[in-house]
Design a protein around this motif. Structure first.
Motif, PDB file in Angstrom:
ATOM      1  N   ALA A 119      30.549  71.118  69.897  1.00 52.73           N
ATOM      2  CA  ALA A 119      29.619  70.020  70.176  1.00 52.73           C
ATOM      3  C   ALA A 119      28.174  70.517  70.162  1.00 52.73           C
ATOM      4  O   ALA A 119      27.279  69.875  69.591  1.00 52.73           O
ATOM      5  CB  ALA A 119      29.960  69.386  71.529  1.00 52.73           C
ATOM      6  N   LYS A 120      27.941  71.668  70.784  1.00 50.36           N
ATOM      7  CA  LYS A 120      26.586  72.229  70.781  1.00 50.36           C
ATOM      8  C   LYS A 120      26.147  72.587  69.362  1.00 50.36           C
ATOM      9  O   LYS A 120      24.979  72.420  68.996  1.00 50.36           O
ATOM     10  CB  LYS A 120      26.531  73.459  71.675  1.00 50.36           C
ATOM     11  N   TRP A 121      27.072  73.073  68.563  1.00 45.80           N
ATOM     12  CA  TRP A 121      26.743  73.428  67.170  1.00 45.80           C
ATOM     13  C   TRP A 121      26.349  72.179  66.381  1.00 45.80           C
ATOM     14  O   TRP A 121      25.388  72.213  65.597  1.00 45.80           O
ATOM     15  CB  TRP A 121      27.948  74.134  66.530  1.00 45.80           C
ATOM     16  N   SER A 122      27.072  71.089  66.588  1.00 40.88           N
ATOM     17  CA  SER A 122      26.731  69.832  65.890  1.00 40.88           C
ATOM     18  C   SER A 122      25.346  69.342  66.307  1.00 40.88           C
ATOM     19  O   SER A 122      24.538  68.924  65.469  1.00 40.88           O
ATOM     20  CB  SER A 122      27.795  68.773  66.189  1.00 40.88           C
ATOM     21  N   ASP A 123      25.048  69.399  67.607  1.00 43.03           N
ATOM     22  CA  ASP A 123      23.728  68.971  68.073  1.00 43.03           C
ATOM     23  C   ASP A 123      22.627  69.840  67.492  1.00 43.03           C
ATOM     24  O   ASP A 123      21.554  69.340  67.101  1.00 43.03           O
ATOM     25  CB  ASP A 123      23.688  69.027  69.605  1.00 43.03           C
ATOM     26  N   LEU A 124      22.880  71.132  67.434  1.00 39.74           N
ATOM     27  CA  LEU A 124      21.870  72.054  66.907  1.00 39.74           C
ATOM     28  C   LEU A 124      21.611  71.808  65.425  1.00 39.74           C
ATOM     29  O   LEU A 124      20.460  71.788  64.969  1.00 39.74           O
ATOM     30  CB  LEU A 124      22.333  73.500  67.131  1.00 39.74           C
ATOM     31  N   CYS A 125      22.670  71.614  64.623  1.00 39.02           N
ATOM     32  CA  CYS A 125      22.489  71.358  63.194  1.00 39.02           C
ATOM     33  C   CYS A 125      21.821  70.007  62.948  1.00 39.02           C
ATOM     34  O   CYS A 125      20.995  69.871  62.036  1.00 39.02           O
ATOM     35  CB  CYS A 125      23.847  71.403  62.479  1.00 39.02           C
ATOM     36  N   SER A 126      22.144  69.024  63.770  1.00 38.86           N
ATOM     37  CA  SER A 126      21.536  67.701  63.587  1.00 38.86           C
ATOM     38  C   SER A 126      20.054  67.702  63.912  1.00 38.86           C
ATOM     39  O   SER A 126      19.279  66.892  63.394  1.00 38.86           O
ATOM     40  CB  SER A 126      22.261  66.682  64.485  1.00 38.86           C
ATOM     41  N   ALA A 127      19.610  68.630  64.749  1.00 44.42           N
ATOM     42  CA  ALA A 127      18.203  68.676  65.145  1.00 44.42           C
ATOM     43  C   ALA A 127      17.321  69.357  64.106  1.00 44.42           C
ATOM     44  O   ALA A 127      16.101  69.419  64.289  1.00 44.42           O
ATOM     45  CB  ALA A 127      18.076  69.402  66.494  1.00 44.42           C
ATOM     46  N   CYS A 128      17.878  69.894  63.017  1.00 46.13           N
ATOM     47  CA  CYS A 128      17.067  70.571  61.993  1.00 46.13           C
ATOM     48  C   CYS A 128      17.485  70.080  60.622  1.00 46.13           C
ATOM     49  O   CYS A 128      18.262  69.124  60.487  1.00 46.13           O
ATOM     50  CB  CYS A 128      17.235  72.088  62.109  1.00 46.13           C
ATOM     51  N   TRP A 129      16.964  70.715  59.589  1.00 45.90           N
ATOM     52  CA  TRP A 129      17.226  70.256  58.225  1.00 45.90           C
ATOM     53  C   TRP A 129      18.686  70.406  57.817  1.00 45.90           C
ATOM     54  O   TRP A 129      19.128  69.813  56.819  1.00 45.90           O
ATOM     55  CB  TRP A 129      16.332  71.022  57.242  1.00 45.90           C
ATOM     56  N   LEU A 130      19.474  71.173  58.556  1.00 44.51           N
ATOM     57  CA  LEU A 130      20.889  71.296  58.230  1.00 44.51           C
ATOM     58  C   LEU A 130      21.632  69.975  58.446  1.00 44.51           C
ATOM     59  O   LEU A 130      22.684  69.732  57.840  1.00 44.51           O
ATOM     60  CB  LEU A 130      21.531  72.394  59.088  1.00 44.51           C
ATOM     61  N   GLY A 131      21.093  69.111  59.343  1.00 46.66           N
ATOM     62  CA  GLY A 131      21.744  67.828  59.604  1.00 46.66           C
ATOM     63  C   GLY A 131      21.603  66.845  58.463  1.00 46.66           C
ATOM     64  O   GLY A 131      22.232  65.781  58.478  1.00 46.66           O
ATOM     65  N   GLU A 132      20.753  67.108  57.461  1.00 48.69           N
ATOM     66  CA  GLU A 132      20.579  66.214  56.328  1.00 48.69           C
ATOM     67  C   GLU A 132      21.740  66.286  55.352  1.00 48.69           C
ATOM     68  O   GLU A 132      21.874  65.425  54.480  1.00 48.69           O
ATOM     69  CB  GLU A 132      19.264  66.546  55.613  1.00 48.69           C
ATOM     70  N   ALA A 133      22.575  67.319  55.455  1.00 52.43           N
ATOM     71  CA  ALA A 133      23.711  67.451  54.537  1.00 52.43           C
ATOM     72  C   ALA A 133      24.781  66.423  54.885  1.00 52.43           C
ATOM     73  O   ALA A 133      24.912  66.018  56.045  1.00 52.43           O
ATOM     74  CB  ALA A 133      24.283  68.867  54.626  1.00 52.43           C
ATOM     75  N   PRO A 134      25.566  65.967  53.892  1.00 50.41           N
ATOM     76  CA  PRO A 134      26.642  64.997  54.183  1.00 50.41           C
ATOM     77  C   PRO A 134      27.652  65.538  55.188  1.00 50.41           C
ATOM     78  O   PRO A 134      28.151  64.806  56.021  1.00 50.41           O
ATOM     79  CB  PRO A 134      27.288  64.758  52.806  1.00 50.41           C
ATOM     80  N   LEU A 187      28.308  68.730  57.983  1.00 50.96           N
ATOM     81  CA  LEU A 187      27.661  69.835  58.693  1.00 50.96           C
ATOM     82  C   LEU A 187      28.257  71.174  58.256  1.00 50.96           C
ATOM     83  O   LEU A 187      29.486  71.320  58.199  1.00 50.96           O
ATOM     84  CB  LEU A 187      27.835  69.667  60.206  1.00 50.96           C
ATOM     85  N   PRO A 188      27.412  72.147  57.924  1.00 45.11           N
ATOM     86  CA  PRO A 188      27.940  73.455  57.512  1.00 45.11           C
ATOM     87  C   PRO A 188      28.529  74.199  58.701  1.00 45.11           C
ATOM     88  O   PRO A 188      28.129  73.991  59.851  1.00 45.11           O
ATOM     89  CB  PRO A 188      26.695  74.166  56.968  1.00 45.11           C
ATOM     90  N   ASP A 189      29.478  75.085  58.402  1.00 44.13           N
ATOM     91  CA  ASP A 189      30.052  75.907  59.469  1.00 44.13           C
ATOM     92  C   ASP A 189      29.208  77.163  59.668  1.00 44.13           C
ATOM     93  O   ASP A 189      28.181  77.373  59.005  1.00 44.13           O
ATOM     94  CB  ASP A 189      31.505  76.274  59.154  1.00 44.13           C
ATOM     95  N   VAL A 190      29.650  78.015  60.581  1.00 44.74           N
ATOM     96  CA  VAL A 190      28.870  79.215  60.924  1.00 44.74           C
ATOM     97  C   VAL A 190      28.773  80.168  59.741  1.00 44.74           C
ATOM     98  O   VAL A 190      27.722  80.748  59.463  1.00 44.74           O
ATOM     99  CB  VAL A 190      29.506  79.917  62.139  1.00 44.74           C
ATOM    100  N   ASP A 191      29.879  80.317  59.016  1.00 41.96           N
ATOM    101  CA  ASP A 191      29.859  81.237  57.873  1.00 41.96           C
ATOM    102  C   ASP A 191      28.880  80.776  56.811  1.00 41.96           C
ATOM    103  O   ASP A 191      28.156  81.594  56.211  1.00 41.96           O
ATOM    104  CB  ASP A 191      31.267  81.358  57.276  1.00 41.96           C
ATOM    105  N   ALA A 192      28.845  79.457  56.559  1.00 44.26           N
ATOM    106  CA  ALA A 192      27.920  78.937  55.544  1.00 44.26           C
ATOM    107  C   ALA A 192      26.470  79.176  55.976  1.00 44.26           C
ATOM    108  O   ALA A 192      25.623  79.592  55.181  1.00 44.26           O
ATOM    109  CB  ALA A 192      28.180  77.453  55.313  1.00 44.26           C
TER     110      ALA A 192
END
Length: 552
Positions: free
Chosen positions: A133-148, A150-155
Motif C-alpha cells: 500500500a505504501k509503495w502504491s501511494d509513493l508511486c502515485s505521488a510522482c511521475w511513476l503513477g502516470e503509467a497504466p 504501477l511498476p514493481d521494485v525491480d522495474a
C-alpha cells in the motif's frame, strides 16, 4: 621513539604514551609506568597479535586475501571463517544450536514453535500488505503513477540504474568534447610550429602536414648525425695529437738512454751494445755456476771453505778414488732395490690391515640405525599431529559456515554490491564437489565462482567479507577499532568513494582509522563522510615534542 594517544577508558579520557624499551614501556599522562593489563580489558581484552589479524588491513593483506579466495576454490566456510579470523564462543553457540534442534522434535516444543512460526507468518503477510500500500501511494505521488500499471521494485531499480548510467554518459560526453577542443587547439599550434620550421629550413610548404613533419624530422636527424660525426672526428684528432706528444717524449727519453749505454761500452751502435750485454750476462752466469759448485764441494767434504777442499784434492790419488767408486756402485744399487721391495711389502700389509676393520665400524652402523629409527618415530608423530590438526580445522570451518552464513552472507552481499558500484548484485552459496562454494551474482543475471573472478574483483570481494566479519564481531561484543593502511592504491575514485561509504557504516558500530599519503582520498572521505576527522601527522609532528603521533 614515543607514540601518544588519548583513549576513552572507564568513562573518562586519559593520555597514554608508549616508549621504546624492553619493559614498562607504557606510561600515563604523568610519565608513570603502567602495566598493560590495566587498560587491556577496557580495550576489548584482545591481544596485540589477534587485533593485528582481525581488525587491521593493508594492501599486502588485501592482496593475500584475494589469493586466498583463488586458493580456496570459493569454499564458503573457509572464506567466511578467514574473513572473520575466528570467534572464541564458537563451541558454545554450536552446543546451543544442537539443544534447540533436539527440542524441536519434542511434542511440547514442536507445537509451541509451530504456533510461533504461524503467528510470525501472519505478521509477515500483514507487513507485506502494508508495504504494498505504501509503495502504491509513493508511486502515485510522482511521475511513476502516470503509467497504466504501477511498476514493481525491480522495474524501478532498473530505471534508476539506467538513469545513473545516463548521468555517467553525459559526464563522459562533456569530457570527450573538452578533449576534442584541446586536441584541435594543440593541432593548430603544431601546424603553425611546423610551418615556422619550414620557413627556417627553407622547405617548400606544398606537401601535406605529415610529409612536412617527416621531412623536418629527417633534416634534424641528418644534422644530429653530422654533429655527432664532427664530435667523433674532433675527439679522434685530439687523441692522435696526444699520442704524438707521448711518442716524442718517449723518443727523447730513449735517445738519452742510448747515449748513456754507448758511452758506457765505448761503442757507436745498439748492436754493439747488445753484444756487450750478452757477454756480461754469460759472465754472470758462469760466476753463479762456479759459486754453486764450490759450495757443493765444501758441503760434501765437510771443509770450511774452498781453499781446504783444494788442499785435500791435491793430496789424493785419483786412480785410488776411481777404484773405490767402482766397488761401491753395485752395492748402492743392491741396497736401493731392497729398499723398494721393503716399501712394497709394507704397503701390502697396511692395505690388508685396513680391509680387516674393527669393532668401531659395527658401533657406527648401530648408532646410525638408532638415529634413523628416532627420526622415523619423530616424523611419524609430527605427521599424525598435522593430520589431526587438519581434520579439526576442516570440522571447525564447516561449523563456522553453518553458524554465520546467514548474517555474513547478507552483509557481504550488500558490501560487494556497493563497492562494485552495481556490477555485482551480491554473493550466494552454491553446492559444489566438496561442499558449498561462494559465487558472485552479476548484474546481468549471470554468476561466477569466487575463484573465477578477476584480480581486482577478488580484492573487492575480500574487502566485502572483512567488512561483514567486522559487523558480525561487534554485533555481540564491545566495539573494537578497525585500522586500514592505504588499501586503495589500486582503486579508482569511484570505488574508493564506495569503500569509504562502507567504512562510514562500520564507524556506526566502532572506530575506523584509515591511514593514507594520497591527498585526493581525503577529499573523497570528506565528500562521503562529512563528519570525518582528518589528522595531518606531518603538521602535528612539526608542533609536537613526540617522535611519532597516533591518529584517532
Amino acid at each position: 621513539m614515543r607514540l601518544g594517544a588519548n583513549v576513552h577508558v572507564a568513562g573518562q579520557n586519559r593520555n597514554f604514551v608508549r616508549i621504546k624499551r624492553p619493559q614498562n614501556s607504557l606510561l600515563d599522562g604523568e610519565e608513570r609506568s603502567l602495566a598493560d593489563t590495566e587498560i587491556r580489558a577496557d580495550l576489548g581484552g584482545i591481544e596485540r597479535e589477534a587485533f593485528s589479524t582481525m581488525f587491521s588491513l593493508d594492501d599486502i593483506t588485501l592482496e593475500k586475501g584475494g589469493e586466498n579466495i583463488l586458493a580456496s576454490k570459493g569454499d564458503l566456510g573457509q572464506l567466511l571463517f578467514s574473513a572473520s579470523a575466528g570467534l572464541s564462543d564458537l563451541s558454545r553457540q554450536l552446543l546451543a544450536n544442537r539443544v534447540n534442534a533436539d527440542g524441536f522434535y519434542k511434542t511440547r516444543g514442536r507445537s509451541s514453535q509451530l504456533s510461533e512460526r504461524t503467528r510470525a507468518m501472519t505478521d509477515a503477510q500483514k507487513a507485506a500488505d502494508e508495504w504494498d500500500a505504501k509503495w502504491s501511494d509513493l508511486c502515485s505521488a510522482c511521475w511513476l503513477g502516470e503509467a497504466p500499471v504501477l511498476p514493481d521494485v525491480d522495474a524501478v531499480s532498473g530505471i534508476l540504474h539506467v538513469l545513473e548510467k545516463l548521468a555517467s554518459a553525459i559526464e563522459t560526453r562533456d569530457g570527450l568534447i573538452d578533449r576534442i577542443e584541446k586536441m584541435e587547439k594543440d593541432n593548430a599550434l603544431f601546424e603553425a610550429s611546423v610551418f615556422e620550421l619550414c620557413d627556417s629550413l627553407e622547405i617548400r610548404k606544398t606537401a601535406s602536414l605529415t610529409e612536412l613533419t617527416r621531412t623536418i624530422g629527417d633534416r634534424i636527424k641528418a644534422a644530429e648525425r653530422g654533429l655527432e660525426q664532427q664530435e667523433n672526428l674532433s675527439r679522434d684528432l685530439a687523441r692522435r695529437r696526444e699520442d704524438e706528444r707521448e711518442l716524442l717524449v718517449t723518443k727523447e727519453i730513449l735517445d738519452v738512454q742510448i747515449a748513456k749505454m754507448t758511452g758506457y761500452f765505448c761503442c757507436a751502435t745498439l748492436d754493439e751494445v747488445e753484444a756487450f750485454i750478452d757477454l756480461s750476462s754469460k759472465r754472470q752466469a758462469l760466476r753463479s755456476s762456479i759459486t754453486e759448485l764450490e759450495q757443493e764441494l765444501v758441503e760434501i767434504t765437510g771443509a770450511n771453505h774452498i781453499g781446504d777442499v783444494e788442499e785435500k784434492l791435491a793430496s789424493v790419488n785419483r786412480e785410488e778414488l776411481e777404484g773405490q767408486l767402482a766397488l761401491l756402485t753395485p752395492i748402492l744399487e743392491d741396497q736401493d732395490r731392497k729398499c723398494h721391495d721393503v716399501f712394497h711389502e709394507r704397503s701390502t700389509v697396511q692395505k690388508a690391515i685396513d680391509a680387516i676393520g674393527g669393532d668401531s665400524v659395527v658401533a657406527e652402523i648401530e648408532e646410525q640405525r638408532r638415529t634413523i629409527l628416532l627420526e622415523i618415530e619423530e616424523r611419524a608423530g609430527r605427521y599424525l599431529e598435522l593430520r589431526a590438526g587438519i581434520t579439526a580445522a576442516e570440522q571447525a570451518l564447516r561449523l563456522y559456515r553453518d553458524r554465520h552464513r546467514s548474517g555474513m552472507m547478507t552483509r557481504a552481499s550488500d558490501a560487494f554490491k556497493t563497492i562494485s558500484r552495481g556490477a555485482y548484485t551480491g554473493v550466494a552459496a552454491q553446492p559444489g564437489k566438496d561442499g558449498e562454494v561462494l559465487i558472485a551474482v552479476s548484474a546481468n543475471g549471470g554468476s561466477k565462482a569466487a575463484d573465477e573472478l578477476s584480480k581486482g574483483a577478488r580484492f573487492q570481494l575480500y574487502l566485502a567479507l572483512r567488512v561483514a566479519g567486522y559487523h558480525e564481531f561487534v554485533a555481540n561484543r564491545a566495539p573494537i577499532p578497525f585500522i586500514a593502511d592505504d588499501i586503495m592504491e589500486t582503486f579508482d575514485d569511484f570505488r574508493a568513494e564506495e569503500a569509504f561509504r562502507l567504512f562510514a557504516e562500520m564507524a556506526g558500530h566502532g572506530q575506523v582509522i584509515y591511514l593514507t599519503h594520497h591527498q585526493h582520498l581525503t577529499e573523497i572521505a570528506r565528500k562521503v563522510c562529512p563528519g570525518v576527522r582528518l589528522h595531518d601527522l606531518e603538521s602535528i609532528q612539526s608542533t609536537a615534542t613526540l617522535d611519532g603521533i597516533a591518529a584517532e
